[in-house]
Write a protein that holds these residues in place. Structure first.
Motif, mmCIF file in Angstrom:
data_model
loop_
_atom_site.group_PDB
_atom_site.id
_atom_site.type_symbol
_atom_site.label_atom_id
_atom_site.label_comp_id
_atom_site.label_asym_id
_atom_site.label_seq_id
_atom_site.Cartn_x
_atom_site.Cartn_y
_atom_site.Cartn_z
ATOM 1 N N TYR A 175 16.003 -35.337 -29.089
ATOM 2 C CA TYR A 175 14.818 -35.953 -29.690
ATOM 3 C C TYR A 175 14.970 -37.461 -29.680
ATOM 4 C CZ TYR A 175 13.635 -31.328 -31.493
ATOM 5 O OH TYR A 175 13.316 -30.001 -31.604
ATOM 6 N N GLU A 228 10.079 -37.380 -31.199
ATOM 7 C CA GLU A 228 9.467 -36.275 -30.484
ATOM 8 C C GLU A 228 10.491 -35.519 -29.644
ATOM 9 O OE1 GLU A 228 6.505 -37.885 -27.893
ATOM 10 O OE2 GLU A 228 7.968 -38.730 -26.499
ATOM 11 N N PHE A 229 10.147 -34.303 -29.285
ATOM 12 C CA PHE A 229 10.964 -33.476 -28.399
ATOM 13 C C PHE A 229 11.054 -34.132 -27.028
ATOM 14 C CE2 PHE A 229 10.907 -30.345 -24.978
ATOM 15 C CZ PHE A 229 12.004 -29.554 -25.257
ATOM 16 N N LEU A 255 15.069 -29.857 -23.550
ATOM 17 C CA LEU A 255 15.613 -28.611 -24.093
ATOM 18 C C LEU A 255 17.082 -28.469 -23.709
ATOM 19 C CD1 LEU A 255 15.151 -25.817 -25.453
ATOM 20 C CD2 LEU A 255 14.586 -24.956 -23.156
ATOM 21 N N ASP A 295 17.919 -22.420 -25.618
ATOM 22 C CA ASP A 295 16.863 -21.652 -26.276
ATOM 23 C C ASP A 295 17.415 -20.376 -26.904
ATOM 24 O OD1 ASP A 295 14.243 -21.413 -27.040
ATOM 25 O OD2 ASP A 295 13.443 -21.589 -25.023
ATOM 26 N N ASP A 317 1.651 -20.328 -27.390
ATOM 27 C CA ASP A 317 1.957 -21.667 -26.870
ATOM 28 C C ASP A 317 1.374 -22.752 -27.766
ATOM 29 O OD1 ASP A 317 3.528 -21.130 -24.631
ATOM 30 O OD2 ASP A 317 1.787 -20.756 -23.365
ATOM 31 N N GLN A 334 3.506 -25.521 -29.759
ATOM 32 C CA GLN A 334 3.225 -26.933 -29.478
ATOM 33 C C GLN A 334 2.906 -27.681 -30.768
ATOM 34 O OE1 GLN A 334 3.332 -28.255 -26.119
ATOM 35 N NE2 GLN A 334 3.503 -30.090 -27.374
ATOM 36 N N ARG A 353 6.667 -28.308 -28.271
ATOM 37 C CA ARG A 353 6.774 -27.753 -26.923
ATOM 38 C C ARG A 353 6.144 -26.364 -26.901
ATOM 39 N NH1 ARG A 353 12.283 -24.366 -26.166
ATOM 40 N NH2 ARG A 353 10.847 -23.374 -24.731
#
Length: 267
Positions: free
Chosen positions: A129, A210-211, A214, A217, A249, A253, A258
């Motif tokens: 991030y 913000e993201f 990745l 997961d 999604d 988000q 995301r």
């Protein structure tokens, strides 16, 4: 004496059979009970942003809350949310105090021994991030950047495998310390879990963090009591439809920064 024992044995056998039938009927009728009562009880977190927390209006909100609302809406029933913490969320559904548990629940072999799981409904992940002003599009972009991490954390171990050798890790004693360092501007980026990032964003909205990328997961699943195939199948049906129409999604988000992506289906 023998006759009495036979009678007692027969009575006991009949009683056990009746209990078995009753138990089976109950297990098969959980979904019917929900529809008949027009209420579904769902265990949710209220202290784990961005999945579940209490907003300034003192109402529960977050991704898990939205998912609970979606299921109740699709079933056409009232939602009764039951706040849980990590330690009691599985017992609540295992003992049928609630019909479902939606609380960042990962699936593993030990948990599968005591409860069943639906398809995955959202991601849980570790990520990099940073501020919106800093452009990070690939792991190569991490070269020369200072990154706050907790000592020994999985985030650093995984980043080393995919990022450039020039990454400058600033190691702190724990997640709280690494987060404080990033918030104070001592590093350009932070590698942490989405839950910690959510808490950080909630407490420090001025950061605009913000993201970016990745790291790893680990999807979340909905927990269902053993012996509730009809309810599990119905929830899976709702998840598949929400995945197909983009609802999952959109929720991911909104709360995680995301899309949910290609979440795994349960067996």
């Amino acid at each position: 004496m023998i006759t009495l024992n036979k009678r007692a044995f027969t009575a006991s056998a009949l009683a056990l059979a009746a209990l078995a039938v009753t138990g089976t009927a109950h297990a098969q009728s959980a979904l019917d009970d929900i529809l008949k009562a027009k209420t579904i009880k769902i265990a949710v977190p209220t202290d784990y942003p961005p999945y579940g927390f209490v907003g300034i209006d003192l109402q529960p909100q977050g991704l898990d809350i939205d998912m609970a609302k979606l299921i109740a809406d699709k079933l056409g029933v009232k939602l009764q949310m039951v706040p849980v913490i990590s330690g009691n969320r599985i017992p609540y559904v295992q003992t049928k105090q609630v019909h479902l548990v939606i609380s960042t629940l990962g699936k593993n072999a030990e948990r599968e021994k005591v409860i069943d799981f639906t398809h995955a409904y959202s991601p849980f992940f570790q990520a990099v991030y940073g501020p919106k002003s800093l452009s990070i599009k690939s792991f190569a972009d991490l070269g020369g950047k200072t990154i706050a991490v907790a000592k020994g954390a999985m985030e650093e171990q995984e980043l080393v495998k995919v990022g450039p050798a020039s990454m400058d890790f600033k190691r702190y004693e724990d997640q709280a310390a690494s987060t404080a360092a990033f918030v104070a501007g001592q590093t350009q980026l932070i590698a942490t879990s989405v839950s910690n990032a959510g808490l950080m964003a909630q407490k420090n909205p001025q950061l605009g963090a913000e993201f970016k990328l990745l790291i790893k997961d680990s999807p979340n699943f909905i927990g269902v009591a053993k012996g509730e195939p009809a309810l599990r199948a119905k929830v899976n049906e709702i998840i598949v439809a929400a995945k197909a129409d983009g609802t999952l999604d959109k929720m991911a988000q909104k709360w995680l920064g995301r899309a949910a992506g290609n979440l795994p289906l349960s067996e």
